[in-house]
Structure formats: structure tokens, C-alpha cells
Design a protein around this motif. Sequence first.
Motif, PDB file in Angstrom:
ATOM      1  N   LEU A   1       0.827  -1.209   0.000  1.00 47.89           N
ATOM      2  CA  LEU A   1       0.000   0.000   0.000  1.00 47.89           C
ATOM      3  C   LEU A   1       0.860   1.257   0.000  1.00 47.89           C
ATOM      4  N   SER A   2       0.486   2.197  -0.850  1.00 49.77           N
ATOM      5  CA  SER A   2       1.250   3.439  -0.972  1.00 49.77           C
ATOM      6  C   SER A   2       0.484   4.645  -0.462  1.00 49.77           C
ATOM      7  N   GLN A   3      -0.732   4.426   0.054  1.00 55.19           N
ATOM      8  CA  GLN A   3      -1.529   5.528   0.575  1.00 55.19           C
ATOM      9  C   GLN A   3      -2.488   4.992   1.638  1.00 55.19           C
ATOM     10  N   PRO A   4      -3.068   5.872   2.449  1.00 58.39           N
ATOM     11  CA  PRO A   4      -3.925   5.410   3.544  1.00 58.39           C
ATOM     12  C   PRO A   4      -5.169   4.674   3.055  1.00 58.39           C
ATOM     13  N   LEU A   5      -5.687   3.835   3.932  1.00 60.11           N
ATOM     14  CA  LEU A   5      -6.956   3.158   3.689  1.00 60.11           C
ATOM     15  C   LEU A   5      -8.115   4.054   4.110  1.00 60.11           C
ATOM     16  N   THR A   6      -9.232   3.936   3.415  1.00 57.89           N
ATOM     17  CA  THR A   6     -10.451   4.627   3.833  1.00 57.89           C
ATOM     18  C   THR A   6     -11.091   3.856   4.989  1.00 57.89           C
ATOM     19  N   PRO A   7     -11.997   4.491   5.754  1.00 54.98           N
ATOM     20  CA  PRO A   7     -12.695   3.756   6.810  1.00 54.98           C
ATOM     21  C   PRO A   7     -13.450   2.543   6.279  1.00 54.98           C
ATOM     22  N   GLU A   8     -14.026   2.663   5.086  1.00 56.62           N
ATOM     23  CA  GLU A   8     -14.764   1.535   4.516  1.00 56.62           C
ATOM     24  C   GLU A   8     -13.828   0.370   4.208  1.00 56.62           C
ATOM     25  N   ALA A   9     -12.637   0.672   3.692  1.00 58.39           N
ATOM     26  CA  ALA A   9     -11.674  -0.385   3.394  1.00 58.39           C
ATOM     27  C   ALA A   9     -11.168  -1.045   4.680  1.00 58.39           C
ATOM     28  N   VAL A  10     -10.991  -0.263   5.729  1.00 59.32           N
ATOM     29  CA  VAL A  10     -10.555  -0.835   7.004  1.00 59.32           C
ATOM     30  C   VAL A  10     -11.606  -1.802   7.537  1.00 59.32           C
ATOM     31  N   ALA A  11     -12.889  -1.446   7.398  1.00 53.65           N
ATOM     32  CA  ALA A  11     -13.964  -2.323   7.865  1.00 53.65           C
ATOM     33  C   ALA A  11     -13.909  -3.670   7.155  1.00 53.65           C
ATOM     34  N   ILE A  12     -13.638  -3.653   5.858  1.00 54.36           N
ATOM     35  CA  ILE A  12     -13.535  -4.895   5.092  1.00 54.36           C
ATOM     36  C   ILE A  12     -12.356  -5.721   5.575  1.00 54.36           C
ATOM     37  N   GLU A  13     -11.219  -5.076   5.813  1.00 46.03           N
ATOM     38  CA  GLU A  13     -10.031  -5.799   6.289  1.00 46.03           C
ATOM     39  C   GLU A  13     -10.260  -6.389   7.683  1.00 46.03           C
ATOM     40  N   MET A  14     -10.952  -5.662   8.533  1.00 45.91           N
ATOM     41  CA  MET A  14     -11.222  -6.173   9.879  1.00 45.91           C
ATOM     42  C   MET A  14     -12.117  -7.407   9.825  1.00 45.91           C
ATOM     43  N   GLN A  15     -13.110  -7.380   8.951  1.00 47.21           N
ATOM     44  CA  GLN A  15     -13.990  -8.541   8.837  1.00 47.21           C
ATOM     45  C   GLN A  15     -13.217  -9.753   8.345  1.00 47.21           C
ATOM     46  N   ALA A  16     -12.261  -9.545   7.445  1.00 43.06           N
ATOM     47  CA  ALA A  16     -11.503 -10.659   6.879  1.00 43.06           C
ATOM     48  C   ALA A  16     -10.607 -11.352   7.905  1.00 43.06           C
ATOM     49  N   LEU A  17     -10.284 -10.664   8.989  1.00 46.87           N
ATOM     50  CA  LEU A  17      -9.415 -11.268  10.000  1.00 46.87           C
ATOM     51  C   LEU A  17     -10.109 -12.346  10.812  1.00 46.87           C
ATOM     52  N   GLY A  18     -11.440 -12.342  10.824  1.00 44.98           N
ATOM     53  CA  GLY A  18     -12.157 -13.340  11.611  1.00 44.98           C
ATOM     54  C   GLY A  18     -12.036 -13.044  13.092  1.00 44.98           C
ATOM     55  N   GLY A  19     -12.034 -14.107  13.918  1.00 49.81           N
ATOM     56  CA  GLY A  19     -12.012 -13.943  15.361  1.00 49.81           C
ATOM     57  C   GLY A  19     -13.395 -13.591  15.888  1.00 49.81           C
TER      58      GLY A  19
END
Length: 593
Positions: free
Chosen positions: A313-331
Motif C-alpha cells: 500500500l502506498s496511501q492510507p486506507l479509507t474507513p470503509e476499506a478498514v472495515a472490510i479488512e477487519m472482517q476478513a481477520l475473523g475472530g
Amino acid sequence: MPDPTPIAPRAAPRPAMTILLDTSIPHTLDTLVERVAAMPGVQVQAWVFDDVATRRAAEQRLAAAGVQAAIHSAYKPLLHFFLDALALEHDGGRLAAAGEISVRLPAATTAGQSQRFRLEAYPLAGMLPQGSLRLSEGDDERHYVVGLDGIAHRVFVPLAASGAPCGWLRLSRDGAVLEDGPLATEYELAFAAAMDAIRGHAWGRQGPCFDVLRIAIDTGGIERRLSYQDECISTREALHEDLYFSILEFFQDRAGLPRGDRTLQPGQIVPEVRHAQGATRVRVALLPHPHVAAVTPADAAAAPLSPSALAGLSQPLTPEAVAIEMQALGGKRFSVLSTQGRMVHGTHIEGSLPGLVISGGQHANETSGVVGALRAAHALKQRPHAHFALIALENPDGAALHVQLREDNPRHMSHAARYTALGDDLEARTAPPFVEKAARLEAIERTGAGLHMSLHGYPAHEWTRPLTGYVPPGFETWTIPKGFFLILRHHAGRNGMAFMQALTAQLAASPDLAAFNARQLATWGNHAGEVPFPVLNGIPCMIFEDSRSTVPFTLVTEFPDQTVYGDAFRLAHTTQMRAVLAAAELYWAGLLG
């Protein structure tokens, strides 16, 4: 369980918009040219907040009218002397051959002013040949004196009575001075007009005083990238900073709170300073909170980034993209609502090792920790018995504002996005309703954490408040970068020195980070003197007792990440990830007792 309830609804909805000010201010240089063009034979020297192209064009217009003019920058006059008069970025050979370049600073008339003038010279030490710049105290209150090739160049410093940079006008004819004093520029007048409108409004006694206070200023000024690291000269960025913190200070004073207080909840303060030509327009308005669209199932099911894509990644993530990444982590996932209705996402990965909490984005314009935390979580999930909770983005309202501000000014530090939509620092909340902080409290409760890693950043280029004294009050040690550094806060009776020695040794094994820190610390030393805390393995460290958190150890990372992109952003989030992984292993190995 911590109270996740958002702020209770107000008794009455906010009106759609309340206009406090809408005015235009003529461009100072245009007014000045019109005035003195009718005075052939006069000599003009002026100091304004315009870029070099605008200043040169004004000189040419005056020359055509028979008026000799030299128009200088009122902002960072010494640096502009090297850039404009000595062609620092275009004729480096001359300066390289000059050997030592001495600069005698203006004589300090107040405590701390000498340090301010050293900082105002930044980043000359980084742009000139290494070791060639020598700064020393001077005896002239109004001039820098530059010694170069046996010649002493006097560089005038226009100062208001407050000590802030200001416009200045000097007119003479046949050696006789006709006028010599401050010149009110549109830059200063725009700031004063906005602040007067805010001070003069009839605010209620009960906070928050507003949902959103928007200060929109369309103006000219300087926006110049420099050849040294992420450095730049930006009067528009500086105006954003002056407005944001001055307004915050106004409400702190009004509430009887000390300057720098982080508990006050006035509402969301949003200065938006954009480029425009001609007259400067100033608009101040009260707005309702923005509408936040609901997340649809399709949004939630969007594909997350692969580990390699995250690493690149060369630039910050948006809040929406962070939400998707958090869901992918499971737990075991948990969440709370932000003030403006966005989700603060957390996940709990259970294991038999001691509990650890990792968080990022508390200050939402500090973006590398968000990516670093996500990358570290993917790696820790593969570690047998790992036990941790992650909140990659604690302040999604601030992050959404940061996305908005970056549309026009992607290289500005945008401190308006630092705090929450209520205007406070979420960490400073000590009583319900905790709103965004409730996610952190739940993570601590779920894990029984002995260590909280809070990933932060700070300005990657110089941070100034020119209209309120130049050096940001309360942030004097943050005004220029000093590399990646660490802060360890611990409860009474704890000792983290062995942990910090081992952690910094592991981090310093990166040649890229070691070179980056060495370069920034050298330039810091030339302009600001010794770093005011220990440097372990090339990494500055602050270690002190603090019981604000229930967690016995809090490790805060600080990478100069605001405004960086590309390789610089990748180094930032890679360093954040490495810090989490190394600290977790040292913690689990027992180095924090």
C-alpha cells in the motif's frame, strides 16, 4: 461491559446551516501595485505571503510603471532568501563550494524566541551540504545575517508585536523613507475575520456547541515542495493549523480549561483552505453532522486485500476499506457506534498467551499505524497460542474527514482530522458515554491485556502556526521530524528498560529505518539541538510512569507519517508492523514482567 452508547440525542435538531460570516478580502499585492504604480520614482520593498511567481509578476507590473520593487516572502524569510536569491535548489554547486555558511540569528527578545528562529531556518541543514551550516546567536532583532563567500547578507524578518510573521511595507524616494511598517495582508486578515466571527457568536453554555463548524477559505499563498524528504512550504496548510488550534483554544478558554486540554467536546472544527486566485473569500458556517450511508451486505462482502497488497500500500486506507479488512481477520468480532454513526470495528483472537491489545487511528490523520496494525494481525494469527484484540481504526469519523480534506490538499497534515467528531481526544474520556473509546475498553476487558500497543504518527514535515507565534504552542518538540520513536508508559513499580533496549535493537536492524532515523536526527540536531530524551539504538525513546490506563504497559509508536505516500508510506507501515510483532514476542517472552 463498557458502555457503547453514542452521545444522547439533543433536544432539538441542528438547523441545516447557520452562516456566521461570508466576506471577501482584496489581494494585498493587487492593491499595493495599484497604489504605488501612481508613484513613479519610488522604491518599494514589501513582505507578503505570496509565492515567488506572484511576487515576481507584481515586481514586473511595477517596473512597467517606473517603480523599482523587491517583494519578499514574509513567511520563512531566511529559507526564501536561500531559495530565491541564492537559487539553493537550482545552483547547489555554488553553495557546495562555499564551505562553511554561517547564519547569525535575530536577537531574541523573549524566552524561547532564539529556538523559534533556529526552527524557522529549517530545513536548511538538510538541504545544504552536510555540516556546512552554522547557526549562532546574533545581536540584530530584525535581521538574519548570512555569511557566504566573505559577504554578509542581511535578511529582514518582518515581525508583528506578538512575534508572529507579518506583512511589511517599506517605501522610499531618493534615500528618504516615506513609510516603514506592518502591511495588513489578506492572509492575516482572513484569519482575523474568521476568528472574530467565531468569538462574536452567541454560543450556548452546554457543549457540544455545534455539530460541524466549517471555516472555508479560498486564497492564494505559497505551496512549494522542497527537495529534502517530505518538506514543503505551505501557507495554506499553516493557515489550517492556525485556525484549527486557535478555535480549539478559544473554546478551551471559554470553558475555563487549560490550553492543550483534550477532554473538551465543542464539536467538529473543520478549516478547509483551498487554492484560489484574486480576492480571498472567507466563509464560516455551522452545519449538521454529515449523513453516513448504511453499509450494505454487498459492501460488507467486498474482497479484502491480499497480504502482499497490504504490504504494498502506498496511501492510507479509507474507513470503509478498514472495515472490510477487519472482517476478513475473523475472530470474535465486536463493535460500537461513533458519534456520526460509523462502526468502530474490533476483533478478538483467543489464545493461551498473555493478552495484548493493538490499536491504530486514535488520531485519524496518523495513517500508517492502521495499515501496520492490520499487517501485524495477519502475522500474529499464524503464531501458535497468540492472544490479542485489534481495533485498527479507533476514530472513523476523523478518518472520513481526513479523506475529505485530502481531496484538495493531499500533502497537508490536516490536524482537524486528529480528534473525534465531538472535538476531543477519545483517549481522554474517563466517564460514560465513552462512544468510540468503548471499543478499546472492551478489547482490554476481553483480553486482560498487560500491554496495549497504540500506533501513532506525527508530521512528516515542519509544523508551524505562523499567525500565533510560529512554533505550535504545546507541541514545541513535535514541530520538525526526529525519525521513528517510541513512548513507553508504565504503572508505578514497573520497569520497561530491558524491553525497550531489546525492541529498539530489533527495529534498528532495518537498514532503511536506521538510515532514515540517522538523517532526520542529524537535521533535528542542527536546528533544534539535542533530542530531549534517550536515544536507544538510534531510536529516540520516552519512558515514564503513567496510570491513565488500566493496562500496566502502553507502548506508543510514532512514525512521521502524516502526508507521506509511496515508498515513504510503505516504510512507515512496515516499521509499525515490525514494532508490533517484535514487541509482542518480547512481551510474551516475559521482558515486561
